[in-house]
Design a protein around this motif. Structure first.
Motif, PDB file in Angstrom:
ATOM      1  N   LEU A  25      37.537  27.284  53.431  1.00  0.00           N
ATOM      2  CA  LEU A  25      36.345  26.686  52.860  1.00  0.00           C
ATOM      3  C   LEU A  25      36.665  26.216  51.449  1.00  0.00           C
ATOM      4  CD1 LEU A  25      33.335  26.101  53.124  1.00  0.00           C
ATOM      5  CD2 LEU A  25      32.933  28.311  52.068  1.00  0.00           C
ATOM      6  N   ASP A  26      36.309  24.989  51.174  1.00  0.00           N
ATOM      7  CA  ASP A  26      36.558  24.401  49.861  1.00  0.00           C
ATOM      8  C   ASP A  26      35.370  24.727  48.957  1.00  0.00           C
ATOM      9  OD1 ASP A  26      37.603  22.922  47.832  1.00  0.00           O
ATOM     10  OD2 ASP A  26      36.971  20.997  48.658  1.00  0.00           O
ATOM     11  N   ILE A  27      35.464  25.825  48.224  1.00  0.00           N
ATOM     12  CA  ILE A  27      34.379  26.244  47.340  1.00  0.00           C
ATOM     13  C   ILE A  27      34.492  25.491  46.013  1.00  0.00           C
ATOM     14  CG2 ILE A  27      33.433  28.177  46.006  1.00  0.00           C
ATOM     15  CD1 ILE A  27      32.719  28.476  48.879  1.00  0.00           C
ATOM     16  N   SER A  28      33.379  24.932  45.589  1.00  0.00           N
ATOM     17  CA  SER A  28      33.317  24.199  44.329  1.00  0.00           C
ATOM     18  C   SER A  28      33.287  25.188  43.166  1.00  0.00           C
ATOM     19  CB  SER A  28      32.042  23.351  44.331  1.00  0.00           C
ATOM     20  OG  SER A  28      31.756  22.880  43.048  1.00  0.00           O
ATOM     21  N   ALA A  29      33.643  24.736  41.986  1.00  0.00           N
ATOM     22  CA  ALA A  29      33.555  25.572  40.791  1.00  0.00           C
ATOM     23  C   ALA A  29      32.125  25.605  40.255  1.00  0.00           C
ATOM     24  CB  ALA A  29      34.512  25.057  39.724  1.00  0.00           C
ATOM     25  N   GLU A  30      31.266  24.745  40.780  1.00  0.00           N
ATOM     26  CA  GLU A  30      29.887  24.677  40.307  1.00  0.00           C
ATOM     27  C   GLU A  30      29.082  25.848  40.869  1.00  0.00           C
ATOM     28  OE1 GLU A  30      28.623  22.384  38.177  1.00  0.00           O
ATOM     29  OE2 GLU A  30      30.653  21.613  38.021  1.00  0.00           O
ATOM     30  N   PRO A  31      28.130  26.379  40.077  1.00  0.00           N
ATOM     31  CA  PRO A  31      27.284  27.449  40.619  1.00  0.00           C
ATOM     32  C   PRO A  31      26.472  26.967  41.825  1.00  0.00           C
ATOM     33  CG  PRO A  31      26.988  27.235  38.239  1.00  0.00           C
ATOM     34  CD  PRO A  31      27.864  26.099  38.680  1.00  0.00           C
ATOM     35  N   TYR A  32      25.936  25.740  41.717  1.00  0.00           N
ATOM     36  CA  TYR A  32      25.123  25.192  42.805  1.00  0.00           C
ATOM     37  C   TYR A  32      25.717  23.862  43.245  1.00  0.00           C
ATOM     38  CZ  TYR A  32      21.829  28.734  41.379  1.00  0.00           C
ATOM     39  OH  TYR A  32      21.247  29.937  41.066  1.00  0.00           O
ATOM     40  N   ASP A  33      26.174  23.826  44.488  1.00  0.00           N
ATOM     41  CA  ASP A  33      26.756  22.603  45.035  1.00  0.00           C
ATOM     42  C   ASP A  33      26.641  22.668  46.549  1.00  0.00           C
ATOM     43  OD1 ASP A  33      27.977  20.150  45.130  1.00  0.00           O
ATOM     44  OD2 ASP A  33      29.924  20.818  44.390  1.00  0.00           O
ATOM     45  N   CYS A  34      26.696  21.522  47.190  1.00  0.00           N
ATOM     46  CA  CYS A  34      26.578  21.510  48.649  1.00  0.00           C
ATOM     47  C   CYS A  34      27.445  20.415  49.233  1.00  0.00           C
ATOM     48  CB  CYS A  34      25.129  21.274  49.075  1.00  0.00           C
ATOM     49  SG  CYS A  34      24.675  19.522  49.138  1.00  0.00           S
ATOM     50  N   ARG A  35      27.622  20.491  50.530  1.00  0.00           N
ATOM     51  CA  ARG A  35      28.230  19.409  51.298  1.00  0.00           C
ATOM     52  C   ARG A  35      27.282  19.135  52.460  1.00  0.00           C
ATOM     53  NH1 ARG A  35      33.210  21.155  52.113  1.00  0.00           N
ATOM     54  NH2 ARG A  35      33.985  19.884  50.407  1.00  0.00           N
ATOM     55  N   VAL A  36      26.865  17.874  52.615  1.00  0.00           N
ATOM     56  CA  VAL A  36      26.031  17.500  53.757  1.00  0.00           C
ATOM     57  C   VAL A  36      26.961  17.316  54.950  1.00  0.00           C
ATOM     58  CG1 VAL A  36      24.424  15.811  54.689  1.00  0.00           C
ATOM     59  CG2 VAL A  36      24.310  16.413  52.261  1.00  0.00           C
ATOM     60  N   LEU A  37      26.757  18.130  55.981  1.00  0.00           N
ATOM     61  CA  LEU A  37      27.629  18.103  57.160  1.00  0.00           C
ATOM     62  C   LEU A  37      27.145  17.102  58.198  1.00  0.00           C
ATOM     63  CD1 LEU A  37      28.070  21.961  57.495  1.00  0.00           C
ATOM     64  CD2 LEU A  37      29.624  20.343  56.386  1.00  0.00           C
ATOM     65  N   SER A  38      25.833  16.979  58.353  1.00  0.00           N
ATOM     66  CA  SER A  38      25.290  16.021  59.319  1.00  0.00           C
ATOM     67  C   SER A  38      23.837  15.746  58.985  1.00  0.00           C
ATOM     68  CB  SER A  38      25.393  16.570  60.747  1.00  0.00           C
ATOM     69  OG  SER A  38      24.568  17.713  60.909  1.00  0.00           O
ATOM     70  N   GLN A  39      23.318  14.663  59.555  1.00  0.00           N
ATOM     71  CA  GLN A  39      21.901  14.344  59.397  1.00  0.00           C
ATOM     72  C   GLN A  39      21.389  13.714  60.677  1.00  0.00           C
ATOM     73  OE1 GLN A  39      21.773  11.425  56.160  1.00  0.00           O
ATOM     74  NE2 GLN A  39      21.027   9.915  57.602  1.00  0.00           N
ATOM     75  N   SER A  40      20.110  13.899  60.899  1.00  0.00           N
ATOM     76  CA  SER A  40      19.438  13.307  62.046  1.00  0.00           C
ATOM     77  C   SER A  40      18.026  12.927  61.607  1.00  0.00           C
ATOM     78  CB  SER A  40      19.395  14.317  63.195  1.00  0.00           C
ATOM     79  OG  SER A  40      18.631  13.816  64.262  1.00  0.00           O
ATOM     80  N   PRO A  41      17.579  11.709  61.863  1.00  0.00           N
ATOM     81  CA  PRO A  41      18.304  10.619  62.515  1.00  0.00           C
ATOM     82  C   PRO A  41      19.391  10.061  61.601  1.00  0.00           C
ATOM     83  CG  PRO A  41      16.195   9.834  61.686  1.00  0.00           C
ATOM     84  CD  PRO A  41      16.222  11.319  61.457  1.00  0.00           C
ATOM     85  N   VAL A  42      20.308   9.316  62.201  1.00  0.00           N
ATOM     86  CA  VAL A  42      21.368   8.697  61.406  1.00  0.00           C
ATOM     87  C   VAL A  42      20.767   7.562  60.584  1.00  0.00           C
ATOM     88  CG1 VAL A  42      23.184   9.296  63.057  1.00  0.00           C
ATOM     89  CG2 VAL A  42      21.996   7.101  63.260  1.00  0.00           C
ATOM     90  N   ASP A  43      21.457   7.172  59.510  1.00  0.00           N
ATOM     91  CA  ASP A  43      20.998   6.046  58.702  1.00  0.00           C
ATOM     92  C   ASP A  43      20.852   4.798  59.566  1.00  0.00           C
ATOM     93  OD1 ASP A  43      20.704   7.352  56.296  1.00  0.00           O
ATOM     94  OD2 ASP A  43      22.707   6.853  55.580  1.00  0.00           O
ATOM     95  N   ASP A  44      19.871   3.981  59.210  1.00  0.00           N
ATOM     96  CA  ASP A  44      19.556   2.723  59.890  1.00  0.00           C
ATOM     97  C   ASP A  44      18.967   2.921  61.281  1.00  0.00           C
ATOM     98  OD1 ASP A  44      20.423   1.184  57.682  1.00  0.00           O
ATOM     99  OD2 ASP A  44      22.495   1.283  58.382  1.00  0.00           O
ATOM    100  N   ALA A  45      18.496   4.135  61.591  1.00  0.00           N
ATOM    101  CA  ALA A  45      17.793   4.338  62.858  1.00  0.00           C
ATOM    102  C   ALA A  45      16.511   3.511  62.826  1.00  0.00           C
ATOM    103  CB  ALA A  45      17.476   5.816  63.066  1.00  0.00           C
ATOM    104  N   SER A  46      16.126   3.008  63.987  1.00  0.00           N
ATOM    105  CA  SER A  46      14.982   2.122  64.096  1.00  0.00           C
ATOM    106  C   SER A  46      13.765   2.892  64.612  1.00  0.00           C
ATOM    107  CB  SER A  46      15.331   0.980  65.047  1.00  0.00           C
ATOM    108  OG  SER A  46      14.315   0.017  65.039  1.00  0.00           O
TER     109      SER A  46
END
Length: 138
Positions: A25-46
Motif C-alpha cells: 500500500l502506497d501510504i502518503s505522508a499527508e495526515p489526510y489523503d485518499c485515492r479514488v479507486l472507482s466511481q459509478s456512474p462513470v463520467d459522461d454517463a447519459s
C-alpha cells in the motif's frame, strides 16, 4: 550469595534481500489523503431529465490518520447542485489502508446539458479527497 551476570551476545547475520512480489500500500505522508479507486456512474454517463440515481465512489485512505465515524463527513463543494443532501456523515471509521464506498443520492437536472459535481471529505477544517462526477442530460 551475590548473583553473577551472564553476558548476552547478539549476532547480526547478513541476509540477501529479495524483492517482494506482493503489492504494498502506497501510504502518503499527508495526515489526510485518499485515492479514488472507482466511481459509478462513470463520467459522461447519459441520463434522462429528472431521473433519480445514486453516485458511488470507492476510496482508499492513503493518509496517516483515521477518518473517524464521528469526525469525518463528505460534502458538496462545487459544481452543479443535483444532489438530494449536501452533507453526509461517514457510516464507519476508515483507518489508513482501508477503503470505503461513499454514496450520494442524486437526480439528473431537468435541462439537457453537461453537469459536473465535486465532493470532498472533511475532517475538522481539512478538506481533501476530491471526487468529481460529470453527467450528460439528454
Amino acid at each position: 550469595e551475590i548473583p553473577s551476570s551472564t553476558p548476552t551476545f547478539i549476532f547480526i547475520l547478513p541476509t540477501s534481500t529479495v524483492p517482494s512480489s506482493t503489492s504494498t500500500l502506497d501510504i502518503s505522508a499527508e495526515p489526510y489523503d485518499c485515492r479514488v479507486l472507482s466511481q459509478s456512474p462513470v463520467d459522461d454517463a447519459s441520463f434522462v431529465p429528472g431521473i433519480a440515481f445514486q453516485a458511488r465512489w470507492q476510496v482508499s485512505n492513503i493518509g496517516t490518520q483515521t477518518w473517524g465515524v464521528n469526525t469525518a463527513d463528505y460534502r458538496f463543494t462545487s459544481g452543479t447542485k443535483f444532489h438530494k443532501t449536501s452533507v453526509y456523515d461517514m457510516d464507519k471509521s476508515v483507518p489508513p489502508g482501508e477503503q470505503v464506498d461513499i454514496f450520494v443520492e442524486m437526480w439528473a437536472p431537468m435541462d439537457p446539458g453537461t453537469y459536473t459535481t465535486t465532493w470532498k471529505i472533511k475532517v475538522g477544517k481539512t478538506e481533501f479527497c476530491s471526487m468529481k462526477l460529470k453527467i450528460i442530460v439528454t
